[in-house]
Design a protein around this motif. Structure first.
Motif, PDB file in Angstrom:
ATOM      1  N   GLY A   1       0.777  -1.236   0.000  1.00  0.00           N
ATOM      2  CA  GLY A   1       0.000   0.000   0.000  1.00  0.00           C
ATOM      3  C   GLY A   1       0.803   1.277   0.000  1.00  0.00           C
ATOM      4  N   ARG A   2       1.861   1.349   0.790  1.00  0.00           N
ATOM      5  CA  ARG A   2       2.631   2.593   0.873  1.00  0.00           C
ATOM      6  C   ARG A   2       3.344   2.907  -0.431  1.00  0.00           C
ATOM      7  NH1 ARG A   2       4.902  -1.534   3.969  1.00  0.00           N
ATOM      8  NH2 ARG A   2       7.162  -1.879   3.825  1.00  0.00           N
ATOM      9  N   ALA A   3       3.786   1.881  -1.129  1.00  0.00           N
ATOM     10  CA  ALA A   3       4.414   2.097  -2.439  1.00  0.00           C
ATOM     11  C   ALA A   3       3.361   2.444  -3.487  1.00  0.00           C
ATOM     12  CB  ALA A   3       5.199   0.857  -2.864  1.00  0.00           C
ATOM     13  N   ALA A   4       2.231   1.757  -3.441  1.00  0.00           N
ATOM     14  CA  ALA A   4       1.164   2.027  -4.412  1.00  0.00           C
ATOM     15  C   ALA A   4       0.642   3.455  -4.272  1.00  0.00           C
ATOM     16  CB  ALA A   4       0.035   1.012  -4.250  1.00  0.00           C
ATOM     17  N   GLU A   5       0.499   3.929  -3.031  1.00  0.00           N
ATOM     18  CA  GLU A   5       0.050   5.306  -2.829  1.00  0.00           C
ATOM     19  C   GLU A   5       1.089   6.296  -3.353  1.00  0.00           C
ATOM     20  OE1 GLU A   5      -1.658   8.399   0.554  1.00  0.00           O
ATOM     21  OE2 GLU A   5      -1.070   6.385   1.181  1.00  0.00           O
TER      22      GLU A   5
ATOM     23  N   ALA B   1       3.181   5.734  -5.791  1.00  0.00           N
ATOM     24  CA  ALA B   1       3.111   5.672  -7.258  1.00  0.00           C
ATOM     25  C   ALA B   1       1.942   6.494  -7.786  1.00  0.00           C
ATOM     26  CB  ALA B   1       2.994   4.224  -7.720  1.00  0.00           C
ATOM     27  N   ARG B   2       0.791   6.422  -7.123  1.00  0.00           N
ATOM     28  CA  ARG B   2      -0.373   7.191  -7.579  1.00  0.00           C
ATOM     29  C   ARG B   2      -0.092   8.687  -7.560  1.00  0.00           C
ATOM     30  NH1 ARG B   2      -3.098   3.091  -4.813  1.00  0.00           N
ATOM     31  NH2 ARG B   2      -3.238   4.292  -2.896  1.00  0.00           N
ATOM     32  N   ILE B   3       0.695   9.137  -6.592  1.00  0.00           N
ATOM     33  CA  ILE B   3       1.021  10.556  -6.471  1.00  0.00           C
ATOM     34  C   ILE B   3       2.168  10.945  -7.410  1.00  0.00           C
ATOM     35  CG2 ILE B   3       1.910  12.336  -4.893  1.00  0.00           C
ATOM     36  CD1 ILE B   3       0.541  10.682  -2.600  1.00  0.00           C
ATOM     37  N   ALA B   4       3.190  10.113  -7.496  1.00  0.00           N
ATOM     38  CA  ALA B   4       4.446  10.499  -8.146  1.00  0.00           C
ATOM     39  C   ALA B   4       4.526  10.196  -9.631  1.00  0.00           C
ATOM     40  CB  ALA B   4       5.619   9.813  -7.442  1.00  0.00           C
ATOM     41  N   LEU B   5       3.913   9.126 -10.075  1.00  0.00           N
ATOM     42  CA  LEU B   5       4.137   8.705 -11.464  1.00  0.00           C
ATOM     43  C   LEU B   5       3.231   9.440 -12.437  1.00  0.00           C
ATOM     44  CD1 LEU B   5       5.806   6.545 -10.086  1.00  0.00           C
ATOM     45  CD2 LEU B   5       4.917   4.914 -11.724  1.00  0.00           C
ATOM     46  N   PRO B   6       3.826   9.928 -13.514  1.00  0.00           N
ATOM     47  CA  PRO B   6       3.020  10.584 -14.547  1.00  0.00           C
ATOM     48  C   PRO B   6       2.028   9.592 -15.144  1.00  0.00           C
ATOM     49  CG  PRO B   6       5.384  10.883 -14.946  1.00  0.00           C
ATOM     50  CD  PRO B   6       5.239   9.893 -13.837  1.00  0.00           C
ATOM     51  N   GLU B   7       0.869  10.099 -15.493  1.00  0.00           N
ATOM     52  CA  GLU B   7      -0.175   9.238 -16.046  1.00  0.00           C
ATOM     53  C   GLU B   7       0.237   8.576 -17.351  1.00  0.00           C
ATOM     54  OE1 GLU B   7      -3.997  11.124 -16.217  1.00  0.00           O
ATOM     55  OE2 GLU B   7      -3.842  11.844 -14.153  1.00  0.00           O
TER      56      GLU B   7
END
Length: 183
Positions: free
Chosen positions: A62-66, A68-74
């Protein structure tokens, strides 16, 4: 030395358990406000880069997935790979470092954790993951797993996992066996 595709490696943002000094391993803790800000900073760094042809690969925790949702460009196609999960902490998952005495103060605890994964097994897992990476990628993972991936991708012995550096809110670029930290 084996050549790997170009990588950008991110550690998840700060979590509640990071602040409390608890070992997470396979368990999870939510990002703090600071952790979400660190992920946003990683997103700013990534937005300044040319990521054409890159994929995004994230730990399913979860902490990595969250992060990624914030940091990775769509524009990045994101997949999840359990090989990017954090080092297993066995019986010490969820324990406070302070409760482990002197062993809780350094990297030795990752080898000493009863029922834990240890560096040798983590290195095998990370090496197999790296062998399967098909092209340039942005990886979102965890503190010790990030260190091991970067250690292997720069051709260093696994003992260097203690020395390679870490941190939240930054991005590590690894290409041609050379690592560079981007803040």
């Amino acid at each position: 030395m084996r050549s790997f595709p170009e990588l950008y490696v991110l550690r998840h943002g700060e979590t509640v358990w990071n602040v409390e000094g608890r070992l997470q391993g396979g368990l999870d803790s939510a990002l703090t406000a600071r952790g979400r800000a660190q992920a946003a900073r990683q997103g700013e760094i990534l937005a300044s880069l040319e990521l054409y042809g890159f994929s995004g690969i994230c730990s399913p925790q979860g902490r990595a997935a969250e992060t990624a949702r914030i940091a990775l460009p769509e524009v990045l196609k994101l997949s999840y790979d359990p090989a990017l999960r954090e080092i297993g902490m066995g019986d010490w998952a969820g324990k406070a470092r302070a409760d482990l005495g002197d062993v809780g103060k350094g990297f030795d605890l990752y080898e000493a954790a009863p029922g834990g994964e240890g560096f040798t097994a983590l290195a095998r897992r990370c090496a197999a993951f790296l062998e399967g990476v098909q092209g340039p990628a942005v990886l979102v993972t965890h503190g010790i797993t990030s260190r091991m991936i970067r250690t292997l991708a720069t051709g260093q012995p696994i003992e260097m996992v203690r020395e390679i550096g870490g941190g939240q809110g930054c991005v590590y670029h690894v290409a041609g066996g050379v690592q560079k930290r981007i803040d």
